[in-house]
Design a protein around this motif. Sequence first.
Motif, short mmCIF file in Angstrom:
data_model
loop_
_atom_site.label_atom_id
_atom_site.label_comp_id
_atom_site.label_asym_id
_atom_site.label_seq_id
_atom_site.Cartn_x
_atom_site.Cartn_y
_atom_site.Cartn_z
N ALA A 1 0.80 -1.24 0.00
CA ALA A 1 0.00 0.00 0.00
C ALA A 1 0.82 1.27 0.00
N SER A 2 2.13 1.19 -0.07
CA SER A 2 2.95 2.40 -0.03
C SER A 2 2.82 3.22 -1.31
N LEU A 3 2.41 2.59 -2.41
CA LEU A 3 2.34 3.26 -3.71
C LEU A 3 0.92 3.62 -4.12
N LEU A 4 -0.02 3.52 -3.20
CA LEU A 4 -1.43 3.76 -3.52
C LEU A 4 -1.72 5.26 -3.59
N THR A 5 -1.30 5.88 -4.67
CA THR A 5 -1.60 7.28 -4.89
C THR A 5 -3.09 7.43 -5.20
N ASN A 6 -3.55 8.66 -5.27
CA ASN A 6 -4.95 8.91 -5.59
C ASN A 6 -5.31 8.35 -6.96
N ASP A 7 -4.47 8.64 -7.96
CA ASP A 7 -4.75 8.16 -9.33
C ASP A 7 -4.74 6.64 -9.40
N LEU A 8 -3.74 6.03 -8.77
CA LEU A 8 -3.66 4.57 -8.82
C LEU A 8 -4.83 3.94 -8.08
N TYR B 1 2.75 -3.78 8.17
CA TYR B 1 3.82 -4.45 8.91
C TYR B 1 3.94 -3.97 10.35
N SER B 2 3.42 -2.78 10.61
CA SER B 2 3.33 -2.29 11.98
C SER B 2 2.62 -0.95 11.96
N ILE B 3 1.99 -0.60 13.06
CA ILE B 3 1.40 0.74 13.19
C ILE B 3 2.30 1.67 13.99
N TYR B 4 3.44 1.15 14.44
CA TYR B 4 4.41 1.94 15.21
C TYR B 4 5.59 2.31 14.32
N ASP B 5 6.03 3.55 14.39
CA ASP B 5 7.10 4.03 13.53
C ASP B 5 8.38 3.20 13.64
N ASP B 6 8.83 2.98 14.86
CA ASP B 6 10.11 2.31 15.03
C ASP B 6 10.06 0.85 14.58
N ARG B 7 8.97 0.17 14.90
CA ARG B 7 8.87 -1.23 14.50
C ARG B 7 8.69 -1.35 12.98
N PHE B 8 7.91 -0.44 12.39
CA PHE B 8 7.71 -0.45 10.95
C PHE B 8 9.06 -0.29 10.23
N LYS B 9 9.86 0.64 10.72
CA LYS B 9 11.17 0.87 10.11
C LYS B 9 12.09 -0.34 10.29
N LYS B 10 12.02 -0.96 11.46
CA LYS B 10 12.87 -2.12 11.74
C LYS B 10 12.51 -3.30 10.83
N ASN C 1 -3.10 6.41 5.55
CA ASN C 1 -3.76 7.43 4.73
C ASN C 1 -4.07 6.89 3.32
N ASN C 2 -3.18 6.07 2.78
CA ASN C 2 -3.42 5.49 1.45
C ASN C 2 -4.61 4.53 1.47
N VAL C 3 -4.69 3.73 2.53
CA VAL C 3 -5.82 2.80 2.66
C VAL C 3 -7.12 3.58 2.85
N ALA C 4 -7.07 4.60 3.70
CA ALA C 4 -8.27 5.41 3.94
C ALA C 4 -8.75 6.08 2.66
N ARG C 5 -7.80 6.50 1.82
CA ARG C 5 -8.17 7.20 0.58
C ARG C 5 -8.86 6.27 -0.41
N ILE C 6 -8.32 5.06 -0.61
CA ILE C 6 -8.96 4.17 -1.58
C ILE C 6 -10.33 3.72 -1.07
N PHE C 7 -10.46 3.57 0.24
CA PHE C 7 -11.75 3.21 0.83
C PHE C 7 -12.76 4.34 0.60
N LYS C 8 -12.31 5.58 0.78
CA LYS C 8 -13.18 6.74 0.57
C LYS C 8 -13.51 6.91 -0.92
N LYS D 1 6.52 5.63 6.36
CA LYS D 1 5.92 5.77 7.67
C LYS D 1 4.57 5.04 7.73
N PRO D 2 4.19 4.48 8.87
CA PRO D 2 2.88 3.82 9.01
C PRO D 2 1.71 4.75 8.67
N ASP D 3 1.88 6.05 8.95
CA ASP D 3 0.79 6.98 8.64
C ASP D 3 0.53 7.06 7.14
N LEU D 4 1.57 6.95 6.33
CA LEU D 4 1.40 6.95 4.88
C LEU D 4 0.52 5.77 4.46
#
Length: 599
Positions: A367-374, A391-400, A413-420, A407-410
């Motif tokens: 889901a990291s590449l889920l832009t609005n157009d895509l 892979y995680s909702i926590y920054d440090d664990r996601f990076k590890k 937000n991408n999942v929320a956008r395609i759902f919307k 970032k997990p927030d990205l």
Amino acid sequence: MKNKNTDYDLNALVSTYNIDNMYEQYKRFEFLDKLSNYINLKKSTVLEFGCATGQMTKILSKRAKSVTAVDGSAKFIKKAKAKVKKTVNVKFYESYFEDFKIDEKYDCIIMHHILEHIENPKHLLSKIKAHLNDGGVLAISVPNAHALSRQLAVKMKILSSVYELTDNDKNHGHYRVYDWKVLEKEVTESGFSIIGRHGLSFKLFSDKQNIKMFNAKIITEKQIKGLWQLGDEMKEVAGAIMIVAQKKQSTKKISFTEKNIKRNKLIDILPAKLPLGLCIEPTNKCNFRCVQCPVSSDDFNKIVGKRKHMSMSLYKKIIKDIKNMGRLNNLNLYGDGEPLLHPNIIEMIKIAKINNIAKAITVTTNASLLTNDLSNNLIDSGLDYLRISVYSIYDDRFKKITRTEYKPDLIYNNVARIFKNRAIKNKTTPFIYVKIIDTYNEENEEFISKYSSISDEVNIETPMNWNGYNDIDLMGNIDEKHKTNTKTLQGYYGKRNVSNNKKICTTPFLSLNIKSNGDVCICIVDWNKGTKVGNIKTSSLSEIWYGKNLREFRKMHIEGRKHENESCKNCDFMYCNPDNMDGFSSQKYNDILNYKGDL
């Protein structure tokens, strides 16, 4: 066809038709050639409304599995029977279309220049849904009001409007002439979803004039085939309109878990004529470097080969191979890489959808590449399931875990956008399934709470160690305390933590996995290709499915020798699904091993 006012006699119409000529036959070839993009006629039962003199029926008798031809005219039925003679796969019924009753269902219903004869087309279209198998197709063609030949007739003052019926139309018993908007409205309001649109018989002159020119060799076969192409390229002004449709499916969303729980007993469905499921790997490139994934290992290239996108020519070849065998239950467009990295992923989905080669198509993504157009393109592509790995909702664990700067927030937000965006488009697909690998701590509940409102289903999936190749402990990188029982069911197959010990891996009997370079392996977790049974570039899917390599591989598992294969000996993946073929009789195993389908 049925006229309550008895304005005309169907048998009297027979003399008004001049269709037993090569020009008209080419028009039927054109129709069936375009229909073949959506269904494998060789394996299909066909219901043909309006057989007329039997030109289409005769072609279908050679191309389809079976043909049921219906016509309201006894004279047409007689002519059609004479044309196909005693062909065993053709049955005829004399009946008004509105009155036709039969208990059978068909894979394909053909209405070639029929609806213009029908007083109430929507009533007939709604009724014939009952005769169509799930996944089957309806193919319709009608005259196009905006055909160049009709526009020319308006300019010549022969017609006052492109919608006015010509004398020839009236003689044939036409009620109307169609445009795209009217036909699409009738089809969709009758409970069908349109999956294909084509222009047919591109022409400047009337059929009568074209027949004369063809007979005089002014128009050649090569020119006719060129006009076919122009018809598709210039649909709005083609001579006829063609629509291919399927029954609208229930708007009830079938969850990813529910889809996987519904399983048949293997003793009833084996041997399988084709894979029930097929994974096609669009790419083995990935923008993540996850610690639990073999793609991120330093020696991945050395073991597997070059990282690459699958070529579109190879992908189209695979789709054709699938179509020649039948229809999959599931087509999964993912493998060792991130599918959304492939520049043609949307086209891949659309090609699979148009060709109707699977009941469900799934893409798995980080889901990291889920832009609005895509996101919008995925929604419009016809994709059935979008399976998202968080892979995680926590920054440090996601990076590890991912070893990236994402970032997990990205991801959120991408999942929320395609759902919307899906809701804005008033669509129910793709079904959005979001999962995380079991953390064995409070993050599980936080994940569920966070993602439940922006997805259709959330799940906690069990960690797995891929195939355990070379004793590499990939799972230990994410389940450091080794809390996972690897011999239990996965969550999306039903209850978790239920032991599923079995001796025979069922995967080689049900599915295949095609890598981006064309290598065909048994299993999605066989990253090192130890189960390779062929390459789709040099063999057809059918040849591989029924071939010696796969047969010997199946035999190895039946005989309890999985330890002989480097990818199977340490693998626990076989335990994660509920399918079981232990305890079959020797005769059943022999029938499975020796089955060669249509070869």
